[in-house]
Design a protein around this motif. Structure first.
Motif, short mmCIF file in Angstrom:
data_model
loop_
_atom_site.label_atom_id
_atom_site.label_comp_id
_atom_site.label_asym_id
_atom_site.label_seq_id
_atom_site.Cartn_x
_atom_site.Cartn_y
_atom_site.Cartn_z
N MET A 34 0.83 -1.21 0.00
CA MET A 34 0.00 0.00 0.00
C MET A 34 0.86 1.26 0.00
SD MET A 34 -2.95 -0.87 2.79
CE MET A 34 -3.90 -2.40 2.73
N PHE A 35 2.01 1.21 0.68
CA PHE A 35 2.82 2.40 0.88
C PHE A 35 3.94 2.56 -0.14
CE2 PHE A 35 0.87 1.39 4.94
CZ PHE A 35 0.36 2.61 5.32
N VAL A 36 4.34 1.47 -0.81
CA VAL A 36 5.45 1.58 -1.75
C VAL A 36 4.97 1.56 -3.20
CG1 VAL A 36 7.03 0.48 -0.14
CG2 VAL A 36 5.88 -0.92 -1.87
N SER A 37 3.66 1.51 -3.42
CA SER A 37 3.13 1.37 -4.77
C SER A 37 2.42 2.62 -5.27
CB SER A 37 2.17 0.17 -4.83
OG SER A 37 2.80 -1.01 -4.40
N GLY A 38 2.62 3.74 -4.59
CA GLY A 38 2.04 4.99 -5.06
C GLY A 38 0.56 5.14 -4.76
N SER A 76 3.47 9.83 -4.36
CA SER A 76 4.07 9.50 -5.65
C SER A 76 5.31 8.63 -5.46
CB SER A 76 4.44 10.79 -6.39
OG SER A 76 5.18 10.49 -7.55
N VAL A 77 5.45 7.64 -6.32
CA VAL A 77 6.64 6.78 -6.27
C VAL A 77 7.91 7.59 -6.49
CG1 VAL A 77 7.82 4.86 -7.42
CG2 VAL A 77 5.35 4.74 -7.00
N ASP A 78 7.84 8.64 -7.31
CA ASP A 78 9.01 9.47 -7.62
C ASP A 78 9.56 10.19 -6.40
OD1 ASP A 78 8.85 8.74 -10.28
OD2 ASP A 78 7.60 10.45 -10.83
N SER A 79 8.74 10.37 -5.39
CA SER A 79 9.19 11.08 -4.19
C SER A 79 9.76 10.14 -3.13
CB SER A 79 8.02 11.87 -3.59
OG SER A 79 6.99 11.00 -3.14
N MET A 80 9.79 8.83 -3.42
CA MET A 80 10.29 7.85 -2.46
C MET A 80 11.80 7.71 -2.56
SD MET A 80 7.48 4.80 -2.88
CE MET A 80 5.73 5.11 -2.66
N PRO A 81 12.45 7.20 -1.50
CA PRO A 81 13.88 6.89 -1.60
C PRO A 81 14.14 5.85 -2.69
CG PRO A 81 13.13 6.86 0.69
CD PRO A 81 11.90 6.97 -0.16
N TRP A 82 15.35 5.85 -3.22
CA TRP A 82 15.66 5.01 -4.38
C TRP A 82 15.42 3.53 -4.12
CZ3 TRP A 82 19.29 1.21 -3.77
CH2 TRP A 82 20.16 1.32 -2.68
N ARG A 123 11.84 2.59 -4.54
CA ARG A 123 11.40 2.60 -5.94
C ARG A 123 11.61 1.25 -6.59
NH1 ARG A 123 14.15 8.31 -7.89
NH2 ARG A 123 13.37 9.58 -6.16
N TYR A 124 12.67 0.52 -6.19
CA TYR A 124 12.89 -0.82 -6.73
C TYR A 124 11.75 -1.75 -6.31
CZ TYR A 124 17.61 0.40 -8.23
OH TYR A 124 18.69 0.97 -8.86
N PRO A 158 2.75 -5.29 -8.35
CA PRO A 158 1.62 -5.19 -9.29
C PRO A 158 0.72 -4.01 -9.00
CG PRO A 158 1.86 -7.44 -8.46
CD PRO A 158 2.76 -6.58 -7.63
N LEU A 159 0.64 -3.63 -7.72
CA LEU A 159 -0.23 -2.52 -7.34
C LEU A 159 0.24 -1.21 -7.95
CD1 LEU A 159 -2.67 -1.56 -5.73
CD2 LEU A 159 -1.18 -1.31 -3.72
N THR A 160 1.55 -1.05 -8.17
CA THR A 160 2.07 0.17 -8.79
C THR A 160 1.47 0.36 -10.18
OG1 THR A 160 4.17 -0.03 -7.59
CG2 THR A 160 4.16 1.35 -9.55
N TYR A 161 1.46 -0.68 -10.96
CA TYR A 161 0.93 -0.60 -12.33
C TYR A 161 -0.58 -0.44 -12.34
CZ TYR A 161 5.66 -2.19 -13.10
OH TYR A 161 7.03 -2.28 -13.08
N LEU A 162 -1.24 -1.04 -11.36
CA LEU A 162 -2.69 -0.87 -11.24
C LEU A 162 -3.02 0.58 -10.89
CD1 LEU A 162 -5.55 -2.04 -11.16
CD2 LEU A 162 -5.13 -2.69 -8.77
N ASN A 163 -2.31 1.14 -9.92
CA ASN A 163 -2.53 2.54 -9.54
C ASN A 163 -2.23 3.49 -10.69
OD1 ASN A 163 -3.31 1.95 -6.90
ND2 ASN A 163 -1.25 2.13 -6.08
N ASN A 164 -1.10 3.28 -11.36
CA ASN A 164 -0.73 4.15 -12.47
C ASN A 164 -1.75 4.08 -13.60
OD1 ASN A 164 1.59 4.90 -11.12
ND2 ASN A 164 2.93 3.50 -12.23
N GLY A 165 -2.21 2.88 -13.90
CA GLY A 165 -3.20 2.73 -14.95
C GLY A 165 -4.52 3.38 -14.62
N LEU A 166 -4.94 3.27 -13.37
CA LEU A 166 -6.20 3.90 -12.95
C LEU A 166 -6.07 5.42 -13.00
CD1 LEU A 166 -7.18 1.60 -9.93
CD2 LEU A 166 -8.36 1.77 -12.13
N ARG A 167 -4.94 5.98 -12.55
CA ARG A 167 -4.76 7.43 -12.59
C ARG A 167 -4.73 7.94 -14.03
NH1 ARG A 167 -1.12 6.55 -8.14
NH2 ARG A 167 -2.19 7.23 -6.25
#
Length: 365
Positions: free
Chosen positions: A294-298, A302-308, A311-312, A318-327
């Protein structure tokens, strides 16, 4: 097909009789959305606005006084502060600079000379829902001073600069994240709970003697969860519209994201119960996986504001791509990005669902 329809029917009946399930899938996402929306995306009372008066003239003092008289701002003198850095660090949301030569430039413009570059400069974070209000009020105050000084002529120019990469408000950013989180939690926890308990109570051994196949049973669960998610998401969208005025775009891509997202996390739930047999241990394992995602997938930031290193983790979630696609499909309208994320989620959904069904051996349990 009739067996799938019957399973979906009775699963929905059982769901609506479960008050706990109703709360966590329908009520809790709304509570979380409203709580975070008001805490981080909204603001009541005067808006905090910092200013730097490098001119120190009568006109600059009059301008600050005019801003204060609007009652909209809680003005803070930023003399000696690095306001640019504070804005980048997120400590403030906007500030205004009155440059040296401000009054001299305004008087020269009033006399008919060309307007110099000594105009007001407003810096703001566009991702804040209050940014539009700040800019609008400042421009209204400036327009009033222009009228007083020189009729309708533009004596005092205003330059506003967005210094953030986000083009949406926090609440608009948050809504798809809450939807993605709901899809993940509902699919994983629902699948783990049902599958683990069916194994422990011997339901699967009895199902193995009936005409329904594992594929049909799991397909029925996907359909059942998708119906529940559609209901939960519909309520979230209504609340977002009524409370925050957000009207996301519902289209074929966003609907497919929800369906395949349900398949992804249902498959993940089946994999968890394949390797963790005990009911309580399986549910704890599901929480141990979904909670960090929940916390590392945006979902919330934003994922871009997280430590490096986080981001890995986001890149393999999978939740990252689901969130990005929905946005992209619901908020920003970037359908190229939405389709790319949909393809990733769809592939993951098919793989995890097929693998999960293959590993779910009823007769061995």
């Amino acid at each position: 097909m009739s067996r799938i329809v019957s399973d979906v029917k009775y699963s929905l009946i059982a769901y609506f009789r479960n008050k706990g399930a109703l709360f966590w899938t329908l009520i809790f996402p709304i509570i979380l959305f409203l709580l975070m929306g008001y805490l981080f995306g909204g603001q009541s009372g005067p808006l905090e606005l910092y200013y730097q008066d490098s001119d120190g003239s009568q006109l600059s003092h009059s301008f600050v006084g005019a801003l204060n008289q609007t009652g909209v701002f809680d003005l803070r003198d930023g003399a000696g502060m690095d306001l640019a850095q504070s804005l980048k660090d997120g400590k403030i949301s906007a500030y205004i600079v009155i440059p040296s030569g401000f009054e001299k430039s305004a008087m020269a413009a009033k006399a008919g000379s060309n307007v110099s570059n000594a105009g007001l400069e407003v810096y703001y974070d566009k991702s804040k829902s209050t940014s539009g209000i700040v800019i609008s009020v400042i421009e209204q105050v400036v327009n009033g001073m222009n009228m007083a000084l020189a009729g309708a002529r533009n004596v005092i120019p205003v330059t506003s600069q967005d210094v953030t990469t986000s083009s949406m408000s926090f609440v608009a950013f948050l809504l798809p994240g809450i939807i993605g989180m709901t899809i993940m939690s509902s699919a994983v926890n629902g699948t783990v709970s049902t599958t683990a308990r069916n194994k422990a109570t011997g339901v699967f051994r009895k199902l193995a003697t009936t005409p329904i196949s594992r594929l049909e049973w799991n397909a029925a669960k996907i359909i059942n969860q998708t119906i529940i998610l559609m209901l939960s998401i519909s309520i979230s969208l209504i609340v977002a519209w009524l409370v925050f005025g957000i009207v996301p775009n519902i289209n074929a891509v966003s609907v497919l994201m929800i369906i395949f997202g349900s398949a992804v996390f249902s498959g993940l739930g089946m994999l968890i119960t394949t390797f963790v047999k005990d009911v309580d241990s399986a549910e704890n394992a599901a929480s141990a996986i979904t909670f960090p995602l929940m916390f590392v997938s945006g979902s919330f930031i934003s994922v871009d504001s997280m430590p490096w290193f986080l981001r890995y983790l986001a890149d393999v979630s999978p939740l990252t791509y689901l969130n990005n696609g929905l946005r992209s499909s619901m908020i920003t309208g970037n359908y190229g990005d939405a389709v790319m994320n949909l393809i990733i989620v769809a592939i993951l959904g098919i793989i995890l669902f097929v693998v999960g069904v293959s590993l779910l051996k009823w007769k061995e349990d």
